[in-house]
Design an enzyme around this catalytic site. Structure first.
Site, PDB file in Angstrom:
ATOM      1  N   LYS A  66      32.705  48.307  57.510  1.00 17.76           N
ATOM      2  CA  LYS A  66      31.518  47.534  57.919  1.00 17.76           C
ATOM      3  C   LYS A  66      31.881  46.260  58.687  1.00 17.76           C
ATOM      4  O   LYS A  66      31.146  45.841  59.573  1.00 17.76           O
ATOM      5  CB  LYS A  66      30.655  47.191  56.702  1.00 17.76           C
ATOM      6  CG  LYS A  66      29.892  48.405  56.167  1.00 17.76           C
ATOM      7  CD  LYS A  66      28.974  48.002  55.033  1.00 17.76           C
ATOM      8  CE  LYS A  66      28.192  49.196  54.521  1.00 17.76           C
ATOM      9  NZ  LYS A  66      27.258  48.837  53.449  1.00 17.76           N
ATOM     10  N   ASP A 100      21.058  46.941  55.352  1.00 14.93           N
ATOM     11  CA  ASP A 100      21.166  46.933  53.882  1.00 14.93           C
ATOM     12  C   ASP A 100      20.182  45.949  53.250  1.00 14.93           C
ATOM     13  O   ASP A 100      19.563  46.250  52.226  1.00 14.93           O
ATOM     14  CB  ASP A 100      22.592  46.548  53.458  1.00 14.93           C
ATOM     15  CG  ASP A 100      23.549  47.738  53.505  1.00 14.93           C
ATOM     16  OD1 ASP A 100      23.086  48.891  53.520  1.00 14.93           O
ATOM     17  OD2 ASP A 100      24.772  47.492  53.518  1.00 14.93           O
ATOM     18  N   GLY A 125      28.732  39.694  43.016  1.00 12.39           N
ATOM     19  CA  GLY A 125      29.607  40.270  44.044  1.00 12.39           C
ATOM     20  C   GLY A 125      29.568  39.430  45.304  1.00 12.39           C
ATOM     21  O   GLY A 125      28.579  38.715  45.558  1.00 12.39           O
TER      22      GLY A 125
HETATM   23  P1  NAP Z   1      33.514  45.516  48.682  1.00  9.55           P
HETATM   24  O1  NAP Z   1      33.336  44.773  49.963  1.00  9.55           O
HETATM   25  O2  NAP Z   1      34.781  46.252  48.411  1.00  9.55           O
HETATM   26  O3  NAP Z   1      33.303  44.413  47.496  1.00  9.55           O
HETATM   27  C1  NAP Z   1      33.488  44.792  46.175  1.00  9.55           C
HETATM   28  C2  NAP Z   1      32.895  43.723  45.249  1.00  9.55           C
HETATM   29  O4  NAP Z   1      32.928  44.236  43.918  1.00  9.55           O
HETATM   30  C3  NAP Z   1      33.668  42.407  45.237  1.00  9.55           C
HETATM   31  O5  NAP Z   1      32.772  41.344  45.050  1.00  9.55           O
HETATM   32  C4  NAP Z   1      34.576  42.587  44.004  1.00  9.55           C
HETATM   33  O6  NAP Z   1      34.969  41.370  43.413  1.00  9.55           O
HETATM   34  C5  NAP Z   1      33.652  43.308  43.075  1.00  9.55           C
HETATM   35  N1  NAP Z   1      34.312  44.072  42.023  1.00  9.55           N
HETATM   36  C6  NAP Z   1      35.001  45.240  42.139  1.00  9.55           C
HETATM   37  N2  NAP Z   1      35.419  45.652  40.937  1.00  9.55           N
HETATM   38  C7  NAP Z   1      34.984  44.724  40.034  1.00  9.55           C
HETATM   39  C8  NAP Z   1      35.119  44.598  38.608  1.00  9.55           C
HETATM   40  N3  NAP Z   1      35.758  45.512  37.877  1.00  9.55           N
HETATM   41  N4  NAP Z   1      34.514  43.544  38.020  1.00  9.55           N
HETATM   42  C9  NAP Z   1      33.850  42.614  38.732  1.00  9.55           C
HETATM   43  N5  NAP Z   1      33.715  42.680  40.088  1.00  9.55           N
HETATM   44  C10 NAP Z   1      34.277  43.721  40.715  1.00  9.55           C
HETATM   45  O7  NAP Z   1      32.350  46.552  48.457  1.00  9.55           O
HETATM   46  P2  NAP Z   1      30.849  46.460  49.022  1.00  9.55           P
HETATM   47  O8  NAP Z   1      30.784  47.021  50.388  1.00  9.55           O
HETATM   48  O9  NAP Z   1      30.386  45.072  48.814  1.00  9.55           O
HETATM   49  O10 NAP Z   1      30.078  47.469  48.076  1.00  9.55           O
HETATM   50  C11 NAP Z   1      29.815  47.168  46.710  1.00  9.55           C
HETATM   51  C12 NAP Z   1      29.045  48.305  46.079  1.00  9.55           C
HETATM   52  O11 NAP Z   1      27.729  48.369  46.610  1.00  9.55           O
HETATM   53  C13 NAP Z   1      29.683  49.669  46.328  1.00  9.55           C
HETATM   54  O12 NAP Z   1      29.791  50.330  45.086  1.00  9.55           O
HETATM   55  C14 NAP Z   1      28.707  50.393  47.229  1.00  9.55           C
HETATM   56  O13 NAP Z   1      28.648  51.771  46.947  1.00  9.55           O
HETATM   57  C15 NAP Z   1      27.381  49.717  46.879  1.00  9.55           C
HETATM   58  N6  NAP Z   1      26.427  49.749  48.019  1.00  9.55           N
HETATM   59  C16 NAP Z   1      25.274  50.439  47.834  1.00  9.55           C
HETATM   60  C17 NAP Z   1      24.349  50.480  48.867  1.00  9.55           C
HETATM   61  C18 NAP Z   1      23.060  51.238  48.679  1.00  9.55           C
HETATM   62  O14 NAP Z   1      22.409  51.541  49.680  1.00  9.55           O
HETATM   63  N7  NAP Z   1      22.644  51.514  47.453  1.00  9.55           N
HETATM   64  C19 NAP Z   1      24.608  49.829  50.079  1.00  9.55           C
HETATM   65  C20 NAP Z   1      25.794  49.119  50.212  1.00  9.55           C
HETATM   66  C21 NAP Z   1      26.708  49.092  49.159  1.00  9.55           C
HETATM   67  P3  NAP Z   1      36.301  40.607  43.899  1.00  9.55           P
HETATM   68  O15 NAP Z   1      35.930  39.884  45.158  1.00  9.55           O
HETATM   69  O16 NAP Z   1      36.627  39.710  42.780  1.00  9.55           O
HETATM   70  O17 NAP Z   1      37.353  41.661  44.129  1.00  9.55           O
END
Ligand code: NAP
Length: 264
Positions: A66, A100, A125
């Site tokens: 992204k 989003d 997050g």
């Molecule tokens: P990303 O950029 O990789 O960010 C991951 C986030 O999750 C970071 O803030 C990370 O914290 C945190 N994290 C990961 N494991 C953790 C744990 N065990 N405990 C606490 N915090 C944790 O991912 P993203 O693009 O933001 O996506 C996040 C989620 O949203 C994904 O699962 C994705 O599938 C979902 N999503 C859903 C939609 C939808 O349409 N429903 C759209 C977009 C995203 P740190 O910074 O501390 O590592």
């Protein structure tokens, strides 16, 4: 030949997007084909150019591309510029956008019927998903928006970029309560939950989990606290609808496909 669209990510095999866009196309009478493209981790830009050169009209972009998608376009929508990440490319306009945030807000306010105006909102997050929704949550009228993240400096960096939000660690939330708590972490994918204090979610909270298709520890804990809960399936459908609108100029209906994906 049908106009071609696709989702690019790595991995993409699990995606429901082809089914969603096929249903949108059927419902609106649009002639298009929506596929899946797994780009090599070091080959996102080449993958996009190859698709464009072959006549592709538009792309959705998912993890881990992204941020790269945002850097690729000459034209950037205001909401993508604010987010710093893009999930939608309109290739014939060389435009990148982020749907989003509007997807989340539409799901919460229209599908779930939960007004965000004047609400006290906690966003868990600070990754691409969190970044992508802050602008829309502020625009929807949240009275207070706190971003908390395991790695606190990432939340602090967002609070510097967006006027009107504050950053927090999870521990510092002890004693605080919120009307809406949105889990934008990927913790649920590994059956974990952000370690938020129990005061945060109560019987009148809407606890929203962006992950969909599984019952996560965050949802289970929120249910135990008596909160209203939702996964992110509606957000997925609504962000797809906004992308479809950008590409085709037609707004597709979302209720039926959402119900069908939920197995209703
Ligand atoms: P990303 O950029 O990789 O960010 C991951 C986030 O999750 C970071 O803030 C990370 O914290 C945190 N994290 C990961 N494991 C953790 C744990 N065990 N405990 C606490 N915090 C944790 O991912 P993203 O693009 O933001 O996506 C996040 C989620 O949203 C994904 O699962 C994705 O599938 C979902 N999503 C859903 C939609 C939808 O349409 N429903 C759209 C977009 C995203 P740190 O910074 O501390 O590592």
């Amino acid at each position: 030949m049908s106009d071609r669209y696709a989702l690019v990510g790595n991995p993409v095999g699990h995606s429901k997007s082809p089914r969603i866009h096929a249903e949108f196309a059927r419902a609106t009478g649009q002639d298009l084909d929506y596929g899946l493209i797994e780009a090599p981790l070091d080959g996102f830009a080449q993958t996009v150019e190859g698709f464009r050169a072959a006549g592709g009209r538009g792309l959705n972009v998912t993890l881990p591309f992204k941020q790269q998608a945002f850097a690729l376009c000459t034209r950037v929508s205001e909401r993508a510029r604010l987010a710093g990440v893009a999930n939608t490319l309109v290739l014939d306009q060389d435009l990148c956008d982020n749907t989003d945030g509007i997807g989340l807000v539409r799901d919460v306010s229209e599908n779930l019927g939960f007004g965000l105006r004047n609400q006290n909102v906690l966003l868990l997050g600070a990754g691409g998903a969190a970044q992508g929704v802050i602008g829309a949550l502020l625009e929807a009228g949240a009275r207070r928006l706190v971003v908390a993240n395991r790695t606190v400096p990432k939340a602090a960096a967002l609070a510097e970029r967006f006027a009107g939000i504050s950053a927090s660690s999870y521990e510092a939330l002890a004693g605080e309560a919120f009307d809406v708590v949105i889990n934008a972490t990927s913790a649920g994918l590994s059956d974990e939950s952000p370690l938020i204090p129990p005061s945060v979610i109560h019987g009148k909270t809407l606890a929203y989990e962006m992950v969909y298709g599984r019952d996560t520890p965050f949802l289970a804990a929120a249910r135990r606290a008596g909160a209203r809960v939702s996964d992110g399936l509606g957000m997925l459908v609504e962000q797809a609808a906004e992308s479809f609108f950008l590409w085709r100029g037609v707004r597709p209906p979302t209720r039926a496909i959402l119900a069908s994906l939920r197995g209703a």
